[in-house]
Design a protein around this motif. Structure first.
Motif, PDB file in Angstrom:
ATOM      1  N   ASP A  11      -9.762  -3.075 -56.121  1.00 21.14           N
ATOM      2  CA  ASP A  11     -10.920  -3.807 -56.790  1.00 21.14           C
ATOM      3  C   ASP A  11     -12.003  -3.097 -56.381  1.00 21.14           C
ATOM      4  N   ASN A  12     -12.621  -2.237 -57.008  1.00 22.33           N
ATOM      5  CA  ASN A  12     -13.818  -1.794 -56.816  1.00 22.33           C
ATOM      6  C   ASN A  12     -15.360  -2.374 -57.151  1.00 22.33           C
ATOM      7  N   SER A  13     -14.844  -3.920 -57.620  1.00 16.61           N
ATOM      8  CA  SER A  13     -16.223  -4.497 -58.035  1.00 16.61           C
ATOM      9  C   SER A  13     -17.265  -4.941 -57.017  1.00 16.61           C
ATOM     10  N   THR A  14     -18.309  -4.924 -57.495  1.00 12.95           N
ATOM     11  CA  THR A  14     -19.393  -5.321 -56.645  1.00 12.95           C
ATOM     12  C   THR A  14     -20.098  -6.562 -57.262  1.00 12.95           C
ATOM     13  N   GLU A  15     -21.342  -7.132 -56.654  1.00 10.98           N
ATOM     14  CA  GLU A  15     -21.963  -8.059 -57.317  1.00 10.98           C
ATOM     15  C   GLU A  15     -22.596  -7.667 -58.639  1.00 10.98           C
ATOM     16  N   ALA A  16     -23.045  -6.315 -58.728  1.00 11.47           N
ATOM     17  CA  ALA A  16     -23.436  -5.892 -59.822  1.00 11.47           C
ATOM     18  C   ALA A  16     -22.746  -5.789 -61.052  1.00 11.47           C
ATOM     19  N   GLY A  17     -21.235  -5.442 -60.826  1.00 14.32           N
ATOM     20  CA  GLY A  17     -20.242  -5.417 -61.942  1.00 14.32           C
ATOM     21  C   GLY A  17     -18.925  -5.257 -61.513  1.00 14.32           C
ATOM     22  N   PHE A  18     -18.106  -4.677 -62.340  1.00 16.58           N
ATOM     23  CA  PHE A  18     -16.604  -4.794 -62.316  1.00 16.58           C
ATOM     24  C   PHE A  18     -15.985  -3.527 -62.646  1.00 16.58           C
ATOM     25  N   GLU A  19     -14.856  -2.858 -61.630  1.00 14.88           N
ATOM     26  CA  GLU A  19     -14.555  -1.726 -61.785  1.00 14.88           C
ATOM     27  C   GLU A  19     -13.285  -1.807 -61.026  1.00 14.88           C
ATOM     28  N   PHE A  20     -12.145  -1.272 -61.426  1.00 14.46           N
ATOM     29  CA  PHE A  20     -10.689  -1.215 -60.913  1.00 14.46           C
ATOM     30  C   PHE A  20      -9.999   0.286 -60.741  1.00 14.46           C
ATOM     31  N   THR A  21      -9.439   0.411 -60.071  1.00 12.52           N
ATOM     32  CA  THR A  21      -8.414   1.848 -59.838  1.00 12.52           C
ATOM     33  C   THR A  21      -6.985   1.408 -59.985  1.00 12.52           C
ATOM     34  N   PHE A  22      -6.242   1.712 -61.020  1.00 13.81           N
ATOM     35  CA  PHE A  22      -4.903   1.560 -60.999  1.00 13.81           C
ATOM     36  C   PHE A  22      -4.145   2.841 -60.548  1.00 13.81           C
ATOM     37  N   TYR A  23      -3.005   2.579 -59.788  1.00 16.55           N
ATOM     38  CA  TYR A  23      -2.353   3.631 -59.290  1.00 16.55           C
ATOM     39  C   TYR A  23      -0.833   3.816 -59.792  1.00 16.55           C
ATOM     40  N   CYS A  24      -0.466   5.100 -60.083  1.00 11.97           N
ATOM     41  CA  CYS A  24       1.096   5.424 -60.588  1.00 11.97           C
ATOM     42  C   CYS A  24       1.857   5.005 -59.472  1.00 11.97           C
ATOM     43  N   ASP A  25       3.050   4.370 -59.981  1.00  7.05           N
ATOM     44  CA  ASP A  25       4.009   3.718 -59.137  1.00  7.05           C
ATOM     45  C   ASP A  25       4.927   4.913 -58.344  1.00  7.05           C
ATOM     46  N   VAL A  26       4.811   6.136 -58.926  1.00  2.00           N
ATOM     47  CA  VAL A  26       5.342   6.956 -58.383  1.00  2.00           C
ATOM     48  C   VAL A  26       4.768   8.139 -57.331  1.00  2.00           C
ATOM     49  N   CYS A  27       3.718   8.855 -57.827  1.00  3.27           N
ATOM     50  CA  CYS A  27       2.786   9.508 -57.030  1.00  3.27           C
ATOM     51  C   CYS A  27       1.689   9.071 -56.641  1.00  3.27           C
ATOM     52  N   ASN A  28       1.316   7.782 -57.040  1.00  2.19           N
ATOM     53  CA  ASN A  28      -0.100   7.206 -56.649  1.00  2.19           C
ATOM     54  C   ASN A  28      -1.291   7.967 -56.912  1.00  2.19           C
ATOM     55  N   ASP A  29      -1.113   8.509 -57.929  1.00  3.31           N
ATOM     56  CA  ASP A  29      -2.293   9.170 -58.551  1.00  3.31           C
ATOM     57  C   ASP A  29      -2.974   7.818 -59.341  1.00  3.31           C
ATOM     58  N   GLY A  30      -4.459   8.016 -59.206  1.00  4.49           N
ATOM     59  CA  GLY A  30      -5.350   6.841 -59.768  1.00  4.49           C
ATOM     60  C   GLY A  30      -5.971   6.874 -60.974  1.00  4.49           C
ATOM     61  N   PHE A  31      -6.079   5.972 -61.783  1.00  4.27           N
ATOM     62  CA  PHE A  31      -6.956   5.728 -62.941  1.00  4.27           C
ATOM     63  C   PHE A  31      -8.099   5.038 -62.624  1.00  4.27           C
ATOM     64  N   LYS A  32      -9.298   5.352 -62.648  1.00  2.51           N
ATOM     65  CA  LYS A  32     -10.522   4.602 -62.398  1.00  2.51           C
ATOM     66  C   LYS A  32     -10.848   4.081 -63.708  1.00  2.51           C
ATOM     67  N   SER A  33     -11.318   2.719 -63.800  1.00  3.30           N
ATOM     68  CA  SER A  33     -11.880   2.065 -64.835  1.00  3.30           C
ATOM     69  C   SER A  33     -13.234   2.362 -65.207  1.00  3.30           C
ATOM     70  N   SER A  34     -13.709   2.136 -66.445  1.00  4.77           N
ATOM     71  CA  SER A  34     -15.030   2.174 -66.779  1.00  4.77           C
ATOM     72  C   SER A  34     -15.664   0.964 -66.135  1.00  4.77           C
ATOM     73  N   PHE A  35     -17.063   1.125 -65.952  1.00  2.00           N
ATOM     74  CA  PHE A  35     -17.744   0.072 -64.890  1.00  2.00           C
ATOM     75  C   PHE A  35     -18.305  -0.743 -65.958  1.00  2.00           C
ATOM     76  N   ILE A  36     -18.145  -2.275 -65.917  1.00  2.30           N
ATOM     77  CA  ILE A  36     -18.606  -3.319 -66.637  1.00  2.30           C
ATOM     78  C   ILE A  36     -19.803  -4.256 -66.014  1.00  2.30           C
ATOM     79  N   GLU A  37     -20.838  -4.037 -66.219  1.00  4.17           N
ATOM     80  CA  GLU A  37     -21.894  -5.070 -65.665  1.00  4.17           C
ATOM     81  C   GLU A  37     -21.837  -6.280 -65.596  1.00  4.17           C
ATOM     82  N   SER A  38     -22.146  -7.090 -64.695  1.00  4.04           N
ATOM     83  CA  SER A  38     -22.092  -8.511 -64.626  1.00  4.04           C
ATOM     84  C   SER A  38     -23.126  -9.080 -65.334  1.00  4.04           C
ATOM     85  N   GLU A  39     -22.828 -10.045 -66.349  1.00  3.72           N
ATOM     86  CA  GLU A  39     -24.051 -10.730 -66.850  1.00  3.72           C
ATOM     87  C   GLU A  39     -24.838 -11.705 -65.850  1.00  3.72           C
TER      88      GLU A  39
END
Length: 254
Positions: A11-39
């Motif tokens: 969970d890379n989220s901060t007070e300013a917005g939300f962002e997550f990184t999901f990792y492959c269950d085999v090689c642990n390579d990650g996919f970082k999501s786009s940033f969503i600003e907090s209303e």
């Protein structure tokens, strides 16, 4: 608690917005999501800007405006304290953003029907419809097997190879004249006595010049110490003193 579709996420989220990184269950390579600003963060930021603007106007207009600026600034500080402790509004946004981002991230993963793991494109065997843990790619598996066989062959060859030859133990030669180590030369390093060996006429063992009996078979070395005369009894050829075989006919000289 948030539950991700992969076994590991960050969970890379901060007070300013939300962002997550999901990792492959085999090689642990990650996919970082786009940033969503907090209303709620945007509202808080707007309240701060408004408070700063009113405070500036109050300095020009008078005390009434300054009182209004104080009220707005105080309200902004209250908002700041709430967000530092993660307000309910922020938490609700967090959960909604997590669901939205998960739907985005799933498009970059494959769910293996064999082990139920979510894997990236690199770990997906598209020919078999399974992850590479359940169905390795043929060319990769063959190359890996060949490499392992090569290592085993090299290890086996190394075990049986003779890479050094020599004497583990060394023997110190003692001079028969002075009784001290003589070295490896023809003469003693200490007293200069000759270190040449005499061959036993019976067994051929090497003995020091000063020994009386052969140290291998017990033959009396004094009896055979005299060199042959050199006269061949077969052909009568006179050979140099000490010659073992006749130069004329090859007869052994005694």
């Amino acid at each position: 608690m948030l539950q991700a579709f992969t076994r590991n996420y960050h969970d890379n989220s901060t007070e300013a917005g939300f962002e997550f990184t999901f990792y492959c269950d085999v090689c642990n390579d990650g996919f970082k999501s786009s940033f969503i600003e907090s209303e709620t963060y945007k509202k808080r930021k707007g309240a701060r800007l408004l408070g700063q603007g009113v405070s500036l106007a109050g300095g020009l207009i008078g005390g009434r405006a300054r009182n209004l600026a104080y009220t707005v600034n105080r309200s902004g500080h209250m908002f700041s304290e709430r967000f530092d402790g993660k307000s309910p509004e922020w938490l609700k946004e967090h959960e909604k953003a997590f669901e939205r981002i998960q739907n985005e991230a799933r498009q970059h993963f494959h769910r293996c029907p064999g082990c139920n793991k979510y894997v990236c494109d690199h770990c997906w065997n598209e020919d078999e419809g399974l992850c590479v843990s359940c169905a390795p790619r043929q060319e990769v598996y063959v190359a890996s097997a060949r490499a392992q066989a090569m290592r085993r062959n090299i290890d086996n060859a190394g075990e049986s190879a003779t890479v050094w030859q020599g004497n583990i133990e060394s023997k110190t030669t003692i001079c028969p004249s002075c009784g001290k180590p003589a070295g490896t030369g023809k003469f003693c390093n200490n007293c200069g006595a000759s270190m040449e060996l005499r061959e036993c006429p019976k067994c051929g063992a090497k003995n020091a010049l000063t020994v009386r009996f052969c140290n291998n078979c017990g033959q009396n070395m004094q009896e055979t110490a005299a060199p042959p005369s050199g006269l061949c009894p077969s052909c009568g050829t006179q050979n140099p003193s000490g010659t073992k075989f006749c130069g004329g006919c090859g007869t052994k000289l005694t």
